[in-house]
Design an enzyme around this catalytic site. Sequence first.
Site, PDB file in Angstrom:
ATOM      1  N   CYS A  88       0.852  -1.194   0.000  1.00  0.00           N
ATOM      2  CA  CYS A  88       0.000   0.000   0.000  1.00  0.00           C
ATOM      3  C   CYS A  88       0.888   1.245   0.000  1.00  0.00           C
ATOM      4  O   CYS A  88       2.113   1.162   0.167  1.00  0.00           O
ATOM      5  CB  CYS A  88      -0.870  -0.007   1.247  1.00  0.00           C
ATOM      6  SG  CYS A  88       0.137   0.010   2.746  1.00  0.00           S
ATOM      7  N   CYS A 107       2.347   5.837   9.250  1.00  0.00           N
ATOM      8  CA  CYS A 107       1.497   6.127   8.096  1.00  0.00           C
ATOM      9  C   CYS A 107       0.482   7.218   8.451  1.00  0.00           C
ATOM     10  O   CYS A 107      -0.148   7.152   9.509  1.00  0.00           O
ATOM     11  CB  CYS A 107       0.752   4.851   7.686  1.00  0.00           C
ATOM     12  SG  CYS A 107      -0.410   5.138   6.346  1.00  0.00           S
ATOM     13  N   HIS A 111      -2.145  -5.728  19.045  1.00  0.00           N
ATOM     14  CA  HIS A 111      -1.628  -5.311  17.731  1.00  0.00           C
ATOM     15  C   HIS A 111      -0.913  -3.965  17.914  1.00  0.00           C
ATOM     16  O   HIS A 111      -1.388  -3.100  18.652  1.00  0.00           O
ATOM     17  CB  HIS A 111      -2.781  -5.173  16.735  1.00  0.00           C
ATOM     18  CG  HIS A 111      -2.316  -4.813  15.346  1.00  0.00           C
ATOM     19  ND1 HIS A 111      -1.980  -3.528  14.987  1.00  0.00           N
ATOM     20  CD2 HIS A 111      -2.115  -5.575  14.244  1.00  0.00           C
ATOM     21  CE1 HIS A 111      -1.609  -3.515  13.709  1.00  0.00           C
ATOM     22  NE2 HIS A 111      -1.683  -4.752  13.240  1.00  0.00           N
ATOM     23  N   GLU A 141      -0.613  -1.238  16.267  1.00  0.00           N
ATOM     24  CA  GLU A 141      -1.349   0.008  16.064  1.00  0.00           C
ATOM     25  C   GLU A 141      -2.315   0.269  17.214  1.00  0.00           C
ATOM     26  O   GLU A 141      -2.419   1.388  17.722  1.00  0.00           O
ATOM     27  CB  GLU A 141      -2.116  -0.035  14.723  1.00  0.00           C
ATOM     28  CG  GLU A 141      -2.808   1.281  14.430  1.00  0.00           C
ATOM     29  CD  GLU A 141      -3.737   1.211  13.226  1.00  0.00           C
ATOM     30  OE1 GLU A 141      -3.419   0.508  12.245  1.00  0.00           O
ATOM     31  OE2 GLU A 141      -4.795   1.870  13.283  1.00  0.00           O
ATOM     32  N   THR A 201      -6.890   0.740  11.602  1.00  0.00           N
ATOM     33  CA  THR A 201      -7.051   1.055  10.171  1.00  0.00           C
ATOM     34  C   THR A 201      -7.228  -0.156   9.264  1.00  0.00           C
ATOM     35  O   THR A 201      -7.662  -0.021   8.131  1.00  0.00           O
ATOM     36  CB  THR A 201      -5.809   1.825   9.658  1.00  0.00           C
ATOM     37  OG1 THR A 201      -4.641   1.077  10.021  1.00  0.00           O
ATOM     38  CG2 THR A 201      -5.728   3.210  10.248  1.00  0.00           C
ATOM     39  N   CYS A 230      -8.404   2.460   6.634  1.00  0.00           N
ATOM     40  CA  CYS A 230      -7.634   3.203   5.625  1.00  0.00           C
ATOM     41  C   CYS A 230      -8.094   2.835   4.206  1.00  0.00           C
ATOM     42  O   CYS A 230      -8.682   1.773   3.986  1.00  0.00           O
ATOM     43  CB  CYS A 230      -6.137   2.974   5.798  1.00  0.00           C
ATOM     44  SG  CYS A 230      -5.536   1.494   4.998  1.00  0.00           S
ATOM     45  N   SER A 289       1.404  -5.479   3.242  1.00  0.00           N
ATOM     46  CA  SER A 289       2.838  -5.536   3.560  1.00  0.00           C
ATOM     47  C   SER A 289       3.527  -6.700   2.839  1.00  0.00           C
ATOM     48  O   SER A 289       4.634  -7.082   3.202  1.00  0.00           O
ATOM     49  CB  SER A 289       3.023  -5.661   5.073  1.00  0.00           C
ATOM     50  OG  SER A 289       2.180  -6.654   5.604  1.00  0.00           O
TER      51      SER A 289
END
Length: 401
Positions: free
Chosen positions: A43, A139, A167, A169, A237, A275, A366
Amino acid sequence: MTTFDATEVRLSYANPLVEKLRDEGELVVGELTFLMPTSFGFCWGVDRALAMVEEARKEYEGRPMWLLSSIIHNPRVNQDLRDKGIRFLKGPLADEAPEDAPAEKLGPSDVVFIPAFSAEIEDMKRLEEKGVQIVDTTCPWVIKPHKRTQKYIREGFTVVIHGTVGHDETRATCSLVEASEGRFVVVHDLEETEILSAAVEGELDEEALRGGLHEEAFSSVFEFPGDLARIGIINQTTMLATESRAIGNRLKTAIALRDGDEGLAESFRDFDTICRATQDNQDAADKVAQRNPDLFVVVGGFDSSNTRNLARVGDAAGVPAFHIEGPECVGESIRHRERNSGAIIETRDWLPMEGPVTVAFTAGASTPDTILGQVVKKIAERRGENLPSNLGGSGSPVDLL
Ligand code: SF4
């Protein structure tokens, strides 16, 4: 860094077979038909993070370089960075034992990369205190839920995070809430949302609520039922967008049942922070799954949230979907992540060995094209099909234009 050049990164992970599939969406090799969605793989945020690392390696050449933890959730990419001399401070690739943590020895000459999914506030403060050169690859899409989180806290809302406890994030978001003296609850799926909704409606007590969710799903200060009076939702996201919408609707209904429709404006907020890349990849994967392939192979790190959710898109369409990490998972049996338990299991007889077979693919945000290409090639080889020589096989070459 709003503009960046990812050409070098893309070239280092380019694969002609994947390029062909990206351009045409379909490739027939003997009795095999391969389908590829219109959107998959690296991405914008991953391109950007890896381009920033390459730029910093040139700018700070000769200085010790560290990654706070995995830059993205792909083992191959992290290993590539390690091979380039970048060491890891935390996570499974960290060199030293925790009691010998190198973070304590860092100083101004060290360069530390912050991963694309951000970092916990405590880690950022520690690095700033050490005076290290920080290269923050977070990001911009990850900043969006952070901003919304801070707005909710300022306005007196408890932040409900649709995410995965642990996680990177979500850990970063939770640490932001703690540092801002706010409150949070993390729900992973609709099942947990039902439990939270019942508590909002007054149908469950605190013990049942805490018992039904992950033990780390609550902020260190969380008062029941007061902290359920006003809730605002954000999403990690990379969650499944359809599930995020269903979670928002369920909690909205719970608040309306408790406070009436007129109470919604006062007590409920919902802001979609999935996202764009995640949404695009899920939408494209769904379109391919709707073509009823015989199987759906989803390639990406086992700990990659967006890849896990791509596999759920296949499940939702009723197509046998296998989440694998790379070509090493493909053989007589396929080594894949089981959706519900998260266990890595082996399944035999996964690929029909006779007759025409249609295999759909997708790859997480990823996942390098090189890995995806190796997977496609290995599946062709298992069926005894020879790819064109200019696509990695030894068959007659095909036009690449
Ligand atoms: S998946 Fe989305 S949030 Fe994550 S790095 Fe990519 S663009 Fe950013």
